[in-house]
Design a protein around this motif. Structure first.
Motif, PDB file in Angstrom:
ATOM      1  N   UNK A 155       0.827  -1.198   0.000  1.00  0.00           N
ATOM      2  CA  UNK A 155       0.000   0.000   0.000  1.00  0.00           C
ATOM      3  C   UNK A 155       0.866   1.254   0.000  1.00  0.00           C
ATOM      4  N   UNK A 156       1.978   1.206   0.736  1.00  0.00           N
ATOM      5  CA  UNK A 156       2.827   2.391   0.865  1.00  0.00           C
ATOM      6  C   UNK A 156       3.860   2.503  -0.246  1.00  0.00           C
ATOM      7  N   UNK A 157       3.818   1.577  -1.219  1.00  0.00           N
ATOM      8  CA  UNK A 157       4.816   1.593  -2.274  1.00  0.00           C
ATOM      9  C   UNK A 157       4.638   2.818  -3.160  1.00  0.00           C
ATOM     10  N   UNK A 158       5.690   3.595  -3.419  1.00  0.00           N
ATOM     11  CA  UNK A 158       5.568   4.760  -4.291  1.00  0.00           C
ATOM     12  C   UNK A 158       5.341   4.344  -5.725  1.00  0.00           C
ATOM     13  N   UNK A 159       4.800   5.259  -6.520  1.00  0.00           N
ATOM     14  CA  UNK A 159       4.484   4.950  -7.916  1.00  0.00           C
ATOM     15  C   UNK A 159       5.722   4.529  -8.686  1.00  0.00           C
ATOM     16  N   UNK A 160       6.883   5.057  -8.320  1.00  0.00           N
ATOM     17  CA  UNK A 160       8.118   4.726  -9.030  1.00  0.00           C
ATOM     18  C   UNK A 160       8.494   3.266  -8.864  1.00  0.00           C
ATOM     19  N   UNK A 161       7.940   2.610  -7.832  1.00  0.00           N
ATOM     20  CA  UNK A 161       8.268   1.207  -7.562  1.00  0.00           C
ATOM     21  C   UNK A 161       7.147   0.279  -8.019  1.00  0.00           C
ATOM     22  N   UNK A 162       6.364   0.739  -9.012  1.00  0.00           N
ATOM     23  CA  UNK A 162       5.199  -0.013  -9.464  1.00  0.00           C
ATOM     24  C   UNK A 162       5.538  -1.435  -9.868  1.00  0.00           C
ATOM     25  N   UNK A 163       6.726  -1.651 -10.456  1.00  0.00           N
ATOM     26  CA  UNK A 163       7.091  -2.980 -10.934  1.00  0.00           C
ATOM     27  C   UNK A 163       7.687  -3.864  -9.847  1.00  0.00           C
ATOM     28  N   UNK A 164       7.721  -3.393  -8.622  1.00  0.00           N
ATOM     29  CA  UNK A 164       8.272  -4.190  -7.531  1.00  0.00           C
ATOM     30  C   UNK A 164       7.129  -4.754  -6.700  1.00  0.00           C
ATOM     31  N   UNK A 165       6.527  -5.833  -7.165  1.00  0.00           N
ATOM     32  CA  UNK A 165       5.383  -6.429  -6.494  1.00  0.00           C
ATOM     33  C   UNK A 165       5.805  -7.497  -5.512  1.00  0.00           C
ATOM     34  N   UNK A 166       4.959  -8.491  -5.331  1.00  0.00           N
ATOM     35  CA  UNK A 166       5.225  -9.561  -4.380  1.00  0.00           C
ATOM     36  C   UNK A 166       6.451 -10.359  -4.800  1.00  0.00           C
ATOM     37  N   UNK A 167       7.342 -10.611  -3.859  1.00  0.00           N
ATOM     38  CA  UNK A 167       8.540 -11.398  -4.133  1.00  0.00           C
ATOM     39  C   UNK A 167       8.239 -12.890  -3.974  1.00  0.00           C
ATOM     40  N   UNK A 168       9.115 -13.719  -4.512  1.00  0.00           N
ATOM     41  CA  UNK A 168       8.893 -15.166  -4.469  1.00  0.00           C
ATOM     42  C   UNK A 168       9.018 -15.731  -3.062  1.00  0.00           C
ATOM     43  N   UNK A 169       9.883 -15.130  -2.228  1.00  0.00           N
ATOM     44  CA  UNK A 169      10.193 -15.696  -0.912  1.00  0.00           C
ATOM     45  C   UNK A 169       8.982 -15.751   0.022  1.00  0.00           C
ATOM     46  N   UNK A 170       8.282 -14.634   0.282  1.00  0.00           N
ATOM     47  CA  UNK A 170       7.150 -14.724   1.210  1.00  0.00           C
ATOM     48  C   UNK A 170       6.028 -15.621   0.706  1.00  0.00           C
ATOM     49  N   UNK A 171       5.846 -15.672  -0.612  1.00  0.00           N
ATOM     50  CA  UNK A 171       4.778 -16.516  -1.152  1.00  0.00           C
ATOM     51  C   UNK A 171       5.118 -17.996  -0.987  1.00  0.00           C
ATOM     52  N   UNK A 172       6.357 -18.383  -1.291  1.00  0.00           N
ATOM     53  CA  UNK A 172       6.773 -19.779  -1.114  1.00  0.00           C
ATOM     54  C   UNK A 172       6.719 -20.169   0.363  1.00  0.00           C
ATOM     55  N   UNK A 173       7.089 -19.247   1.232  1.00  0.00           N
ATOM     56  CA  UNK A 173       7.053 -19.522   2.673  1.00  0.00           C
ATOM     57  C   UNK A 173       5.612 -19.742   3.142  1.00  0.00           C
ATOM     58  N   UNK A 174       4.677 -18.927   2.627  1.00  0.00           N
ATOM     59  CA  UNK A 174       3.274 -19.056   3.025  1.00  0.00           C
ATOM     60  C   UNK A 174       2.686 -20.388   2.567  1.00  0.00           C
ATOM     61  N   UNK A 175       2.982 -20.793   1.344  1.00  0.00           N
ATOM     62  CA  UNK A 175       2.416 -22.037   0.823  1.00  0.00           C
ATOM     63  C   UNK A 175       3.029 -23.278   1.463  1.00  0.00           C
ATOM     64  N   UNK A 176       4.330 -23.238   1.719  1.00  0.00           N
ATOM     65  CA  UNK A 176       5.042 -24.441   2.162  1.00  0.00           C
ATOM     66  C   UNK A 176       5.172 -24.577   3.671  1.00  0.00           C
ATOM     67  N   UNK A 177       5.202 -23.448   4.377  1.00  0.00           N
ATOM     68  CA  UNK A 177       5.458 -23.504   5.812  1.00  0.00           C
ATOM     69  C   UNK A 177       6.932 -23.632   6.147  1.00  0.00           C
TER      70      UNK A 177
END
Length: 239
Positions: free
Chosen positions: A11-33
């Motif tokens: 939410x707090x990401x500036x417009x200049x960082x639009x292409x910096x979305x969710x990284x692979x690490x937190x998503x893999x951690x959430x799915x796998x534990x």
């Protein structure tokens, strides 16, 4: 194969960082534990002594990639299903660039082992913009196995918590890929019998040789090519 594309931004990401979305690490951690933190390229080393590691895919495991080419920080993906000894279905984030934006989640996409020894040391991964497997053969560390596999409900709850403070902007239209396509063999050539993919250059070379042999025999070119492929497969190391 079903692909779900979500571009996820803080939410707090500036417009200049639009292409910096969710990284692979937190998503893999959430799915796998698998509770490892830090850049993806550090996961394999961090897992030593904490989690079992190996070269055999298992549902719920994390597929760990070292840095390679432009992928300077490595990559991690969660294994969702095993199709055969050469094909798995994974879910991961921040892989394909869609509409010029990174940080998408891609669910239930295909990864194929293209190593000669069938040891999952090199893979090709589904690339959504092309609606096909990517052409790059990515080196792989192996699989990190969670101490206890998360149920689907637990994995979805963890993902929901991860995404609750993020917004989902509109995405360009994408053609959905049917899940049934994941059941198709990774390769349609004669090499599918062994699960090993022949490169395009190698097949072109076989075609050239087949054309020469066809001139000297009455056999159709297609039959000569198939025989050449089968001879080559017979010389490959057994998996």
């Amino acid at each position: 194969m079903r692909a779900l594309f979500l571009s996820l931004l803080l939410v707090a990401t500036p417009a200049a960082a639009l292409n910096e979305g969710l990284q692979c690490v937190p998503y893999a951690r959430a799915l796998s534990g698998v509770t490892i933190y830090g850049d993806a390229h550090t996961w394999w080393g961090q897992a030593e002594g904490k989690y079992d590691r190996g070269n055999d895919p298992e549902v719920g495991a994390v597929l760990a990639f070292p840095p390679h080419g432009n992928m300077r920080l490595g990559h991690v993906a969660a294994v969702r299903r095993i199709v055969d000894d050469r094909t798995i279905i994974i879910s991961h984030a921040n892989w394909s660039t869609i509409g010029g934006v990174r940080g998408h989640i891609e669910e239930d996409v295909r990864a194929v082992d293209v190593s000669e020894a069938n040891d999952w040391s090199r893979v090709r991964v589904w690339y959504t913009p092309n609606e096909a497997l990517g052409s790059t053969e990515w080196p792989v560390h192996g699989f990190i196995y969670p101490k206890q596999r998360r149920s689907e409900a637990e994995a979805r709850k963890a993902v929901a918590i991860l995404l609750k403070d993020r917004v989902i902007p509109a995405l360009p239209a994408a053609t959905p890929v049917r899940m049934a396509e994941a059941e198709k063999p990774a390769f349609k050539s004669a090499a599918v019998k062994t699960g090993f993919g022949l490169s395009g250059d190698l097949l072109k070379d076989i075609d050239r040789k087949a054309a020469k042999e066809t001139k000297a025999t009455s056999a159709p070119a297609k039959s000569v090519r198939l025989a050449s492929v089968e001879k080559l497969i017979a010389k490959l190391p057994k998996s």
